[in-house]
Design an enzyme around this catalytic site. Sequence first.
Site, mmCIF file in Angstrom:
data_model
loop_
_atom_site.group_PDB
_atom_site.id
_atom_site.type_symbol
_atom_site.label_atom_id
_atom_site.label_comp_id
_atom_site.label_asym_id
_atom_site.label_seq_id
_atom_site.Cartn_x
_atom_site.Cartn_y
_atom_site.Cartn_z
ATOM 1 C CG ASP A 169 23.908 -30.039 -0.788
ATOM 2 O OD1 ASP A 169 24.850 -29.278 -1.096
ATOM 3 O OD2 ASP A 169 23.400 -30.083 0.353
ATOM 4 C CE LYS A 175 25.669 -32.071 1.758
ATOM 5 N NZ LYS A 175 25.289 -31.663 3.126
ATOM 6 C CG ASP A 196 19.652 -31.280 -0.884
ATOM 7 O OD1 ASP A 196 18.854 -31.528 0.034
ATOM 8 O OD2 ASP A 196 20.503 -30.379 -0.833
ATOM 9 C CG ASP A 219 26.527 -28.532 2.910
ATOM 10 O OD1 ASP A 219 25.735 -28.700 1.964
ATOM 11 O OD2 ASP A 219 26.881 -29.446 3.687
ATOM 12 C CD GLU A 277 22.354 -26.693 -0.398
ATOM 13 O OE1 GLU A 277 23.153 -26.611 0.564
ATOM 14 O OE2 GLU A 277 21.525 -27.598 -0.528
ATOM 15 N NE ARG A 309 20.099 -22.623 5.848
ATOM 16 C CZ ARG A 309 20.482 -22.989 7.062
ATOM 17 N NH1 ARG A 309 20.672 -22.079 8.001
ATOM 18 N NH2 ARG A 309 20.662 -24.260 7.345
HETATM 19 N N1 BES Z 1 21.007 -31.102 1.973
HETATM 20 C C1 BES Z 1 21.488 -30.788 3.249
HETATM 21 C C2 BES Z 1 20.615 -31.303 4.380
HETATM 22 C C3 BES Z 1 20.498 -32.793 4.498
HETATM 23 C C4 BES Z 1 21.361 -33.502 5.311
HETATM 24 C C5 BES Z 1 19.500 -33.472 3.850
HETATM 25 C C6 BES Z 1 21.231 -34.874 5.430
HETATM 26 C C7 BES Z 1 19.364 -34.834 3.978
HETATM 27 C C8 BES Z 1 20.239 -35.542 4.772
HETATM 28 C C9 BES Z 1 21.625 -29.278 3.435
HETATM 29 O O1 BES Z 1 21.816 -28.550 2.279
HETATM 30 C C10 BES Z 1 22.817 -29.066 4.286
HETATM 31 O O2 BES Z 1 23.864 -29.446 3.905
HETATM 32 N N2 BES Z 1 22.607 -28.462 5.455
HETATM 33 C C11 BES Z 1 23.663 -28.220 6.381
HETATM 34 C C12 BES Z 1 23.439 -26.891 7.011
HETATM 35 C C13 BES Z 1 24.573 -26.403 7.878
HETATM 36 C C14 BES Z 1 25.799 -26.113 7.030
HETATM 37 C C15 BES Z 1 24.132 -25.180 8.610
HETATM 38 C C16 BES Z 1 23.660 -29.328 7.434
HETATM 39 O O3 BES Z 1 22.566 -29.745 7.840
HETATM 40 O O4 BES Z 1 24.723 -29.771 7.820
HETATM 41 ZN ZN ZN Z 2 23.771 -28.392 1.625
#
Ligand code: BES
Ligand code: ZN
Length: 501
Positions: A274, A281, A292, A351, A353, A355
Amino acid sequence: MKISVKKQTLETINSGFLIVNLFAGETKPGGGTGAVDKKLKGLISKNIKQLKFNGSKSGDFFIFDNPKNHTKKIMVISLGKQADLDFETIRQVAATSILEAKKHKVKTVATILHGAGIGNLDAKKCAQTMAEGFLLNNYSFNKYQKNQTANKNTIKEIIICQKNEEKISDIKKGINEGIIFAKGQNFARDLVNEPPEILYPKTLTEIAKQIAKDSSFIDIKIYTKKEIIQMNMGAFLAVDQGSAKDPYFIHLTYKPKEKPVKKIALVGKSITFDSGGLSLKPSDSMVTMKMDMAGGATILGIFSTLNILKPNMEIHGILPACENMPSGEAIKVDDIVKAGNGKTIEVVNTDAEGRMALADALVYAEKLKPDEIIDLATLTGAVIIALGNDIAALMTDNDKLNKKLTTASKLSGEKIWPLPLEKTYQEHIKSEVADIKNIGKKGAAGTISAGLFLKEFIKNTPWAHLDIAGPAWNETKHPLNQQIGGSGFGVRLLLEYILQK
Ligand code: BES
Ligand code: ZN
Ligand code: MG
């Protein structure tokens, strides 16, 4: 490392390292430890007194030389306060004891069964948790290192000594179950720890295929990109769009020999890397994002045990596997995509993604008409803010599932805590141009809005969502974990749930 049970008393075993236990505050230990103390002419109680050892915390210990042979050691480890004794304590104590034994470079370790004597816990379960503790502690991921120094193990055999004939067969069964659980978890750890250029959707399918090949009870169907397009999985495909690697949709089915008592579907987030996509990111946050796919890894870990555990339940494992990458072909923010159930999603942040990939997987899962659906996903960073690195969030509207998973959590020691699927927060994922948008309100209940998003793709099947973004990755070393990296979280939890009557 062999783990066995012997009908013998501890002090008669020819082992370089003997492990006994006591409860906090005990000065004259009874039970198995008392017997050894007697044989050693009170040396254990003498040491307790001399060292002023209280053992107030479980895992506190002291080690001394066996007077009959000074190369041999005896370890006395505390189980903590007797009133607080539970299986997780035993698991941790077993792990701590083996961690110490390794430092003494011994070949054979002998121990008593923790918790089943004065502690009065079920002997089989005590043996299971001990075996888990030994094998989880012993895990390392060092295949890419020339000098594999970390977590070196010299121990060939661990013997659990038990005088009581009646308990032996239960202990044997417990050990076997513990070995299977820990192997399943360590298998999942391996998958998470593999680098993303080694483990990507295609290679993940090969691992899943091997699991199916190894069991006559497990079948597999792998959908290619063309078939995924035919299934109208627009949300999942949108996530994959920027990747140079092909997506795969993996569906494993375990069917028991006899008529199953019920049918469940396990859905796992399987983003093999991811990057965030165009909503890239920051560099620091991207590190560890090979994890991920931990939800999917956990499901494969579970499936790797089913051929031996043979639960009387039909189990479906569903892994929508792809990468989330930026490129000239990547899905853009402002785009609107359509999921398999016809709902449209406004992409506000690429990001978010997980869901989207899960949306299509949940729609697919519900078509199988399971009695229950559980999904596991490293879904939100917000869950780490809420619950930290050790606890997964449980979101469900179903009381039965809530209870079963809570019980499984207590037995497995894998911690979960409920968050509400709060209806009024539905507002947060409302879109002006599509049916829903893929992110919620900035800085407000990000884990819940992700859960509410997923709920949009479930009609009426009992469903639970586990956000495992915290515990899927081990940040620090502790007795059950000597390897920073993938934790295999959820394997023990869901196996306990599956084996519940
Ligand atoms: N894979 C991440 C979530 C994550 C963050 C897992 C840290 C493990 C450690 C997910 O896909 C993500 O990036 N989520 C975003 C959502 C936001 C853009 C609404 C997040 O949590 O920042
Ligand atoms: Zn993500
Ligand atoms: Mg098969």
